[in-house]
Design a protein around this motif. Structure first.
Motif, mmCIF file in Angstrom:
data_model
loop_
_atom_site.group_PDB
_atom_site.id
_atom_site.type_symbol
_atom_site.label_atom_id
_atom_site.label_comp_id
_atom_site.label_asym_id
_atom_site.label_seq_id
_atom_site.Cartn_x
_atom_site.Cartn_y
_atom_site.Cartn_z
ATOM 1 N N ARG A 176 0.816 -1.213 0.000
ATOM 2 C CA ARG A 176 0.000 0.000 0.000
ATOM 3 C C ARG A 176 0.853 1.268 0.000
ATOM 4 N N GLU A 177 1.918 1.272 0.798
ATOM 5 C CA GLU A 177 2.769 2.449 0.900
ATOM 6 C C GLU A 177 3.421 2.777 -0.444
ATOM 7 N N LYS A 178 3.931 1.736 -1.112
ATOM 8 C CA LYS A 178 4.591 1.955 -2.400
ATOM 9 C C LYS A 178 3.612 2.532 -3.420
ATOM 10 N N ASP A 179 2.406 2.015 -3.449
ATOM 11 C CA ASP A 179 1.392 2.541 -4.371
ATOM 12 C C ASP A 179 1.117 4.010 -4.095
ATOM 13 N N CYS A 180 1.036 4.392 -2.814
ATOM 14 C CA CYS A 180 0.809 5.792 -2.441
ATOM 15 C C CYS A 180 1.964 6.670 -2.900
ATOM 16 N N ILE A 181 3.189 6.169 -2.710
ATOM 17 C CA ILE A 181 4.376 6.948 -3.098
ATOM 18 C C ILE A 181 4.404 7.154 -4.606
ATOM 19 N N VAL A 182 4.227 6.086 -5.363
ATOM 20 C CA VAL A 182 4.279 6.179 -6.824
ATOM 21 C C VAL A 182 3.198 7.124 -7.341
ATOM 22 N N ALA A 183 1.990 7.004 -6.826
ATOM 23 C CA ALA A 183 0.899 7.885 -7.266
ATOM 24 C C ALA A 183 1.213 9.339 -6.935
ATOM 25 N N TRP A 184 1.738 9.590 -5.743
ATOM 26 C CA TRP A 184 2.043 10.965 -5.343
ATOM 27 C C TRP A 184 3.151 11.555 -6.214
ATOM 28 N N VAL A 185 4.216 10.781 -6.464
ATOM 29 C CA VAL A 185 5.329 11.281 -7.282
ATOM 30 C C VAL A 185 4.849 11.553 -8.704
ATOM 31 N N ARG A 186 4.021 10.684 -9.234
ATOM 32 C CA ARG A 186 3.497 10.913 -10.593
ATOM 33 C C ARG A 186 2.664 12.189 -10.654
ATOM 34 N N GLU A 187 1.917 12.462 -9.608
ATOM 35 C CA GLU A 187 1.052 13.649 -9.595
ATOM 36 C C GLU A 187 1.829 14.931 -9.334
ATOM 37 N N HIS A 188 2.784 14.880 -8.394
ATOM 38 C CA HIS A 188 3.459 16.107 -7.959
ATOM 39 C C HIS A 188 4.872 16.278 -8.484
ATOM 40 N N GLY A 189 5.504 15.213 -8.913
ATOM 41 C CA GLY A 189 6.887 15.288 -9.356
ATOM 42 C C GLY A 189 7.818 15.491 -8.169
ATOM 43 N N LEU A 190 9.099 15.575 -8.479
ATOM 44 C CA LEU A 190 10.103 15.778 -7.441
ATOM 45 C C LEU A 190 10.520 17.244 -7.452
ATOM 46 N N HIS A 191 10.381 17.884 -6.326
ATOM 47 C CA HIS A 191 10.686 19.306 -6.203
ATOM 48 C C HIS A 191 11.389 19.534 -4.865
ATOM 49 N N ASP A 192 11.854 20.730 -4.630
ATOM 50 C CA ASP A 192 12.467 21.030 -3.335
ATOM 51 C C ASP A 192 11.460 20.712 -2.233
#
Length: 61
Positions: free
Chosen positions: A2-18
Motif C-alpha cells: 500500500r505504501e509503495k502505491d501511495c508513493i508512486v501515485a504521489w510522485v506521478r502527480e506532484h513530481g520531485l521538487h524542493d
C-alpha cells in the motif's frame, strides 16, 4: 504494498521538487500510514530509485 502505491501515485502527480520528501511524508501520514512505516517505505523508494539510476549509468558507460 500500500505504501509503495501511495508513493508512486504521489510522485506521478506532484513530481520531485524542493522539499518533496517532507511533502511525501505528510501525504503518507494523511493516508493513515504509521510514521515508521512511512519512513521505511520512503527509504525503500529512494534506494530503488538510486539502484535503477546506477544501473542506467553503468549501461551507458
Amino acid at each position: 504494498m500500500r505504501e509503495k502505491d501511495c508513493i508512486v501515485a504521489w510522485v506521478r502527480e506532484h513530481g520531485l521538487h524542493d522539499g518533496w520528501l517532507l511533502d511525501l511524508y505528510y501525504h503518507l501520514r494523511r493516508q493513515g500510514i504509521p510514521p515508521d512505516a512511512a519512513i521505511e517505505a520512503m527509504e525503500h523508494f529512494v534506494d530503488d530509485a538510486i539502484a535503477i539510476k546506477t544501473k542506467s549509468a553503468w549501461r551507458t558507460t
